[in-house]
Design a protein around this motif. Structure first.
Motif, PDB file in Angstrom:
ATOM      1  N   UNK A 167       0.836  -1.197   0.000  1.00 48.31           N
ATOM      2  CA  UNK A 167       0.000   0.000   0.000  1.00 48.31           C
ATOM      3  C   UNK A 167       0.875   1.253   0.000  1.00 48.31           C
ATOM      4  N   UNK A 168       0.228   2.432  -0.077  1.00 41.50           N
ATOM      5  CA  UNK A 168       0.955   3.700  -0.030  1.00 41.50           C
ATOM      6  C   UNK A 168       1.739   3.890   1.259  1.00 41.50           C
ATOM      7  N   UNK A 169       1.294   3.221   2.298  1.00 44.35           N
ATOM      8  CA  UNK A 169       1.971   3.347   3.584  1.00 44.35           C
ATOM      9  C   UNK A 169       3.429   2.910   3.492  1.00 44.35           C
ATOM     10  N   UNK A 170       3.749   2.062   2.543  1.00 40.85           N
ATOM     11  CA  UNK A 170       5.107   1.545   2.401  1.00 40.85           C
ATOM     12  C   UNK A 170       6.026   2.506   1.647  1.00 40.85           C
ATOM     13  N   UNK A 171       5.501   3.627   1.175  1.00 41.58           N
ATOM     14  CA  UNK A 171       6.322   4.577   0.417  1.00 41.58           C
ATOM     15  C   UNK A 171       6.828   5.692   1.335  1.00 41.58           C
ATOM     16  N   UNK A 172       8.100   6.044   1.255  1.00 43.51           N
ATOM     17  CA  UNK A 172       8.659   7.090   2.125  1.00 43.51           C
ATOM     18  C   UNK A 172       8.344   8.494   1.624  1.00 43.51           C
ATOM     19  N   UNK A 173       7.064   8.814   1.586  1.00 42.74           N
ATOM     20  CA  UNK A 173       6.628  10.133   1.126  1.00 42.74           C
ATOM     21  C   UNK A 173       5.345  10.498   1.844  1.00 42.74           C
ATOM     22  N   UNK A 174       5.008  11.784   1.816  1.00 44.47           N
ATOM     23  CA  UNK A 174       3.800  12.244   2.487  1.00 44.47           C
ATOM     24  C   UNK A 174       2.558  11.644   1.854  1.00 44.47           C
ATOM     25  N   UNK A 175       1.557  11.369   2.680  1.00 45.56           N
ATOM     26  CA  UNK A 175       0.259  10.886   2.216  1.00 45.56           C
ATOM     27  C   UNK A 175      -0.752  11.981   2.522  1.00 45.56           C
ATOM     28  N   UNK A 176      -1.204  12.675   1.499  1.00 40.88           N
ATOM     29  CA  UNK A 176      -2.011  13.876   1.723  1.00 40.88           C
ATOM     30  C   UNK A 176      -3.290  13.576   2.493  1.00 40.88           C
ATOM     31  N   UNK A 177      -3.944  12.472   2.197  1.00 38.52           N
ATOM     32  CA  UNK A 177      -5.199  12.166   2.889  1.00 38.52           C
ATOM     33  C   UNK A 177      -4.967  11.441   4.202  1.00 38.52           C
ATOM     34  N   UNK A 178      -3.724  11.100   4.503  1.00 39.37           N
ATOM     35  CA  UNK A 178      -3.388  10.503   5.783  1.00 39.37           C
ATOM     36  C   UNK A 178      -3.387   8.990   5.754  1.00 39.37           C
ATOM     37  N   UNK A 179      -2.501   8.401   6.552  1.00 37.15           N
ATOM     38  CA  UNK A 179      -2.410   6.941   6.630  1.00 37.15           C
ATOM     39  C   UNK A 179      -3.696   6.334   7.175  1.00 37.15           C
ATOM     40  N   UNK A 180      -4.422   7.074   8.032  1.00 35.83           N
ATOM     41  CA  UNK A 180      -5.685   6.555   8.553  1.00 35.83           C
ATOM     42  C   UNK A 180      -6.674   6.279   7.435  1.00 35.83           C
ATOM     43  N   UNK A 181      -6.716   7.165   6.443  1.00 38.91           N
ATOM     44  CA  UNK A 181      -7.639   6.966   5.330  1.00 38.91           C
ATOM     45  C   UNK A 181      -7.195   5.806   4.450  1.00 38.91           C
ATOM     46  N   UNK A 182      -5.895   5.641   4.291  1.00 42.30           N
ATOM     47  CA  UNK A 182      -5.392   4.484   3.539  1.00 42.30           C
ATOM     48  C   UNK A 182      -5.825   3.197   4.227  1.00 42.30           C
ATOM     49  N   UNK A 183      -5.693   3.150   5.549  1.00 43.74           N
ATOM     50  CA  UNK A 183      -6.154   1.969   6.277  1.00 43.74           C
ATOM     51  C   UNK A 183      -7.648   1.730   6.053  1.00 43.74           C
ATOM     52  N   UNK A 184      -8.428   2.799   6.049  1.00 44.24           N
ATOM     53  CA  UNK A 184      -9.872   2.663   5.829  1.00 44.24           C
ATOM     54  C   UNK A 184     -10.146   2.073   4.450  1.00 44.24           C
ATOM     55  N   UNK A 185      -9.406   2.540   3.445  1.00 44.99           N
ATOM     56  CA  UNK A 185      -9.586   2.013   2.088  1.00 44.99           C
ATOM     57  C   UNK A 185      -9.192   0.545   1.995  1.00 44.99           C
ATOM     58  N   UNK A 186      -8.308   0.123   2.888  1.00 42.42           N
ATOM     59  CA  UNK A 186      -7.898  -1.285   2.934  1.00 42.42           C
ATOM     60  C   UNK A 186      -8.865  -2.140   3.752  1.00 42.42           C
ATOM     61  N   UNK A 187      -9.926  -1.492   4.262  1.00 42.17           N
ATOM     62  CA  UNK A 187     -10.926  -2.226   5.026  1.00 42.17           C
ATOM     63  C   UNK A 187     -10.711  -2.215   6.524  1.00 42.17           C
ATOM     64  N   UNK A 188      -9.902  -1.255   7.011  1.00 36.07           N
ATOM     65  CA  UNK A 188      -9.579  -1.216   8.431  1.00 36.07           C
ATOM     66  C   UNK A 188      -9.753   0.207   8.971  1.00 36.07           C
ATOM     67  N   UNK A 189     -10.951   0.740   8.851  1.00 34.68           N
ATOM     68  CA  UNK A 189     -11.195   2.079   9.355  1.00 34.68           C
ATOM     69  C   UNK A 189     -11.150   2.084  10.876  1.00 34.68           C
ATOM     70  N   UNK A 190     -10.436   3.066  11.424  1.00 35.75           N
ATOM     71  CA  UNK A 190     -10.340   3.193  12.873  1.00 35.75           C
ATOM     72  C   UNK A 190     -11.508   4.036  13.389  1.00 35.75           C
ATOM     73  N   UNK A 191     -12.167   3.517  14.410  1.00 34.89           N
ATOM     74  CA  UNK A 191     -13.303   4.235  14.992  1.00 34.89           C
ATOM     75  C   UNK A 191     -13.051   4.592  16.445  1.00 34.89           C
TER      76      UNK A 191
END
Length: 260
Positions: A167-191
């Protein structure tokens, strides 16, 4: 405030107290140069060693910086306000800028961050919070955040490798929408997030990464994010030098029907 050779405290402590009071009351403003060692020796009729001990106290307290050979200067302080409660707020950021860069650019400061990504065996406290089995690996995004050229804090986020691989989390660069949103897209939204705050002296790695002066304590903000099923999917460890931060929490009391 004056010094007294017959006082209870040693002379170097009294001299430090006088200079500290001048800093606290604005007599010595941020960026101001302190009297030279020779001037302090003459003013108080003390040895060079006594003067250096006095200045060393102020350096250790983070009030003064040494810039040899120019001398000692009152440290400029513009603390960063750290707001843990902002983590799950909506993020209308640009593709080029993540939350940290966006927020502090708006304050006319110069933010930047260095990002490293690695696959590692998790520290014991992280493995426990992520409920990992022995031998399970994690992906860690290690960030050093700078304001105006000074390292202000570190943020190391750990994720079970099994859910973020490729996933994008593995790239050494900024994630504009945030790692939390990437996790949500992977099916692991934090509540739900559990926040823990510890205060202690830094370990050598923290001293190196944050360029900490002697005697500077750090606050450790550890957040564990859980999904609706209760699975922990992220542990974020933020290290906050005590001389550079204000931790700000906002709390609201729920109103009863009678009060509404």
């Amino acid at each position: 405030m004056t010094v007294n050779r017959l006082g209870r405290n040693p002379m170097y402590q009294q001299i430090a107290d006088v200079l500290r009071a001048q800093i606290d009351t604005g007599g010595l403003e941020p960026g101001a140069k302190l009297p030279t060692e020779a001037e302090l020796r003459d003013e108080y009729s003390v040895s060079r060693e006594t003067v250096r001990k006095a200045l060393g106290i102020l350096v250790n307290e983070g009030l003064v910086v040494s810039a040899r050979p120019q001398g000692h200067f009152v440290r400029r302080r513009q603390p960063m306000v750290f707001r843990p409660q902002a983590e799950f707020r909506e993020r209308p950021y640009t593709p080029e800028m993540d939350a940290f860069v966006t927020e502090y650019s708006a304050e006319d400061r110069e933010p930047r961050q260095e990002i490293e990504v690695a696959i590692v065996e998790p520290p014991t406290d992280v493995a426990k919070r992520l409920q990992l089995a022995p031998g399970d690996l994690v992906a860690v995004r290690k960030r050093v955040r700078y304001l105006d050229g000074e390292p202000f804090n570190t943020n190391d986020s750990y994720f079970p490798l099994s859910i973020v691989r490729d996933s994008e989390i593995m790239r050494p660069e900024s994630i504009s929408r945030g790692a939390n949103e990437v996790l949500a897209e992977l099916g692991h939204r934090q509540v739900r997030a559990l926040d823990e705050i510890y205060v202690r002296m830094p370990v050598p790695d923290e001293v190196h990464r944050l360029d900490l002066g002697p005697g500077t304590p750090v606050g450790i903000h550890m957040t564990t994010g859980h999904t609706v099923e209760g699975r922990p999917v992220r542990v974020a460890v933020t290290t906050l030098p005590g001389d550079r931060h204000v931790i700000s929490y906002e709390r609201r009391r729920e109103m009863t029907d009678e009060e509404a």
